[in-house]
Design a protein around this motif. Structure first.
Motif, short mmCIF file in Angstrom:
data_model
loop_
_atom_site.label_atom_id
_atom_site.label_comp_id
_atom_site.label_asym_id
_atom_site.label_seq_id
_atom_site.Cartn_x
_atom_site.Cartn_y
_atom_site.Cartn_z
N PHE A 1 -6.64 2.49 -5.69
CA PHE A 1 -6.07 1.22 -6.11
C PHE A 1 -4.56 1.31 -6.34
O PHE A 1 -3.94 0.37 -6.79
CB PHE A 1 -6.77 0.73 -7.37
N TYR A 2 -3.99 2.46 -6.04
CA TYR A 2 -2.54 2.61 -6.15
C TYR A 2 -2.07 3.74 -5.23
O TYR A 2 -2.89 4.48 -4.67
CB TYR A 2 -2.11 2.88 -7.60
N TYR A 3 -0.76 3.84 -5.08
CA TYR A 3 -0.18 4.89 -4.25
C TYR A 3 0.71 5.80 -5.08
O TYR A 3 1.28 5.38 -6.09
CB TYR A 3 0.69 4.29 -3.14
N MET A 4 0.86 7.03 -4.61
CA MET A 4 1.91 7.92 -5.07
C MET A 4 2.96 7.92 -3.97
O MET A 4 2.63 8.06 -2.79
CB MET A 4 1.39 9.33 -5.32
N LYS B 1 -10.48 0.40 -0.79
CA LYS B 1 -9.88 1.72 -0.60
C LYS B 1 -9.53 1.95 0.87
O LYS B 1 -8.45 2.45 1.20
CB LYS B 1 -10.83 2.81 -1.10
N GLU B 2 -10.44 1.56 1.76
CA GLU B 2 -10.19 1.70 3.20
C GLU B 2 -9.00 0.85 3.63
O GLU B 2 -8.17 1.28 4.43
CB GLU B 2 -11.44 1.29 3.99
N MET B 3 -8.90 -0.37 3.10
CA MET B 3 -7.80 -1.26 3.45
C MET B 3 -6.47 -0.70 2.97
O MET B 3 -5.44 -0.82 3.64
CB MET B 3 -8.04 -2.65 2.87
N ALA B 4 -6.47 -0.11 1.78
CA ALA B 4 -5.22 0.45 1.23
C ALA B 4 -4.74 1.64 2.05
O ALA B 4 -3.53 1.85 2.20
CB ALA B 4 -5.43 0.85 -0.23
N GLU B 5 -5.67 2.40 2.60
CA GLU B 5 -5.32 3.59 3.37
C GLU B 5 -4.44 3.26 4.57
O GLU B 5 -3.65 4.10 5.03
CB GLU B 5 -6.59 4.30 3.86
N ASN C 1 1.37 -6.76 -3.23
CA ASN C 1 0.84 -6.69 -4.60
C ASN C 1 0.23 -5.34 -4.97
O ASN C 1 -0.26 -5.17 -6.08
CB ASN C 1 -0.18 -7.80 -4.88
N HIS C 2 0.26 -4.37 -4.07
CA HIS C 2 -0.22 -3.04 -4.42
C HIS C 2 0.78 -2.36 -5.35
O HIS C 2 1.98 -2.63 -5.32
CB HIS C 2 -0.41 -2.19 -3.16
N ILE C 3 0.26 -1.42 -6.14
CA ILE C 3 1.07 -0.67 -7.11
C ILE C 3 1.41 0.70 -6.54
O ILE C 3 0.58 1.34 -5.88
CB ILE C 3 0.29 -0.50 -8.43
N VAL C 4 2.63 1.16 -6.80
CA VAL C 4 3.02 2.51 -6.39
C VAL C 4 3.77 3.19 -7.54
O VAL C 4 4.55 2.56 -8.24
CB VAL C 4 3.89 2.48 -5.12
#
Length: 483
Positions: free
Chosen positions: A474-477, A415-419, A448-451
């Motif tokens: 685990f994903y973005y808006m 979660k921290e890495m995705a931020e 490979n992240h989902i949005v």
């Protein structure tokens, strides 16, 4: 690539050719005649259902099965209450085998209602002699059993089943044959997997893959390039190069070629936008590959680098051929060369002999490398592997406790890495309509992240610029934007 051949022009009354893939085209034509007879008799086309149960290589194999069935004339359905059902099985973990046996009970019920139904099993699980023996003894209603080495013979095997009432078993222990020019039914029109090699030579002590997939054998680079060019011409913008260990690609070719050099050749293909690959073994990941990835404009900023354990002692028993220190050093080199890369991994908890100290070593690597995501597994004993007979099997309650602690650590760091990407603009391959939110699309970043973002079906297959407005773990808006 598949050679477009008019099956109606094949003389099915002549004997089958001896050369491949012509032999399989012949049996496709024979099966097509059977389908037409079925249609006249039943006033409908026969229905087929292909169920994939394994990895990306299994998924690619399943596309080949669907392609052959489509060419023959079957109507595809997702319902297992069909005229022909085939399970493409996995055997990496015991639960995968148990799932197949459970589903076979359901299929038996369908077959009692439709006696003409045909049931087939293929894939890695079928390469285990004990499995085939059990199927012969307790699941006599299964019509076709074949493994991983002869999937290209599917049309021929299907004809054998359609023209007889006997259980057909065709299992090969190994092969050096590669037959690729057969029909393929892709799941997505805009992206595709491409096999660059088959088999594995690593023999990790917990893994059954080398025994069921066979030894490593690489495809010729010219054949791979030809296939990708054909896919791009057909509308594919993203490809994933597939192999059990892509980093050892080319070693057994008559003219050896490194994986990094293959990537450079693939990058030259006009019209191809994205290149992915799966899976890398840390012991074979070269400085050359890191440099090629860093300089590339098409290779996605994502690298799956299986760790399995952070303990050098456990890694040695696993036969992984690298130490904790070597792995961490490699990860640091990759991060330094490609700062925006997303690193993902596989980790096994509860390997025989693993102590709490060993487990803490794994947590230490997770904290130091800081993975963007990790696939965590509880060790699964696979009969036929060296680890299955090892002493000091870890108690179930201890393994469960360690697994829960590892999972929490991985999720917090992920979660921290995705931020770190929140607020940035990223190119996104639009893959599908969002299934939960009306008026939204779902796409995938290069890492490979989902949005999820507002849009419509006309965007599917396009690569669009999206602003990542909010990270939800685990994903973005996101929202569509301009440069």
């Amino acid at each position: 690539m598949y050679n477009e051949i008019d099956l109606d022009k094949i003389d099915v009354n002549a004997g089958p050719p001896t050369e491949e893939p012509d032999r399989q085209y012949y049996f496709m034509a024979k099966c097509r005649e059977w389908v037409r007879t079925f249609e006249r008799k039943n006033k409908r086309l026969p229905k087929s259902c292909v169920v994939n149960m394994g990895c990306q290589m299994n998924a690619r194999d399943s596309e080949k099965l669907r392609g052959v069935l489509r060419e023959i004339g079957y109507e595809e359905t997702e319902s297992e209450d069909a005229d022909f059902v085939i399970y493409n099985t996995c055997t990496v973990r015991e639960n995968a085998n148990l799932k197949v046996y459970g589903r076979l009970g359901v299929l038996h019920g369908y077959k009692k209602k439709n006696p003409n139904m045909k049931i087939a099993l293929c894939g890695c699980m079928m390469q285990e002699p004990s499995v085939v023996e059990k199927l012969q003894k307790s699941y006599r209603f299964v019509d076709l059993i074949f493994g991983t080495h002869n999937i290209y013979k599917f049309a021929e095997l299907l004809w054998t089943v359609l023209s007889s009432d006997r259980m057909t078993i065709d299992i090969w222990n190994d092969t050096d044959r590669i037959v690729e020019e057969l029909p393929i039914e892709r799941k997505y029109p805009f992206k595709s997997g491409v096999n660059i090699m088959f088999g594995c030579n690593n023999f990790c002590s917990y893994c059954i893959v080398p025994y069921v997939r066979g030894r490593e054998r690489s495809r010729e680079a010219k054949d791979i390039i030809k296939e990708i060019k054909g896919l791009v011409k057909d509308g594919v913008s993203e490809i994933m190069l597939l192999g059990q260990n892509v980093n050892s690609y080319g070693k057994n070719l008559q003219e050896p070629m490194t994986f990094a050099r293959l990537l450079q050749e693939v990058e030259k293909i006009e019209g191809l936008e994205r290149i992915r690959f799966m899976t890398s073994h840390p012991k074979d990941l070269s400085e050359e590959l890191i440099q090629v990835m860093a300089e590339s404009k098409k290779i996605c900023r994502h690298l799956h680098l299986p760790l399995q354990s952070g303990s050098s002692k456990v890694l040695n028993v696993m036969n992984r051929k690298y130490t904790k220190e070597q792995y961490v050093e490699l990860a640091e080199k990759i991060r330094k060369a490609i700062p925006d890369i997303a690193l993902t991994t596989d980790i096994i908890v509860g390997f025989p002999g693993e102590t709490e100290e060993d487990f803490q070593e794994t947590l230490d690597v997770v904290r130091r490398v800081r993975y963007d995501s990790a696939f965590t597994f509880i060790y699964s004993k696979r009969t036929g592997t060296p680890a299955a007979s090892m002493k000091d099997q870890v108690p179930e309650d201890v393994v469960k406790d360690r697994f829960d602690r590892l999972l929490k650590e991985v999720q917090d760091i992920s979660k921290e890495m995705a931020e770190r990407f929140t607020g940035t603009k990223q190119l996104v391959l639009v893959e599908e309509l969002n299934r939960q939110m009306k008026g939204y699309m779902t796409g995938r970043l290069g890492n490979n992240h989902i949005v999820h973002f507002p849009g419509d079906a006309s965007m599917i297959g396009q690569i669009l610029l999206v602003r990542l407005d909010e990270c939800r773990g685990f994903y973005y808006m996101g929202s569509l934007t301009e440069i």
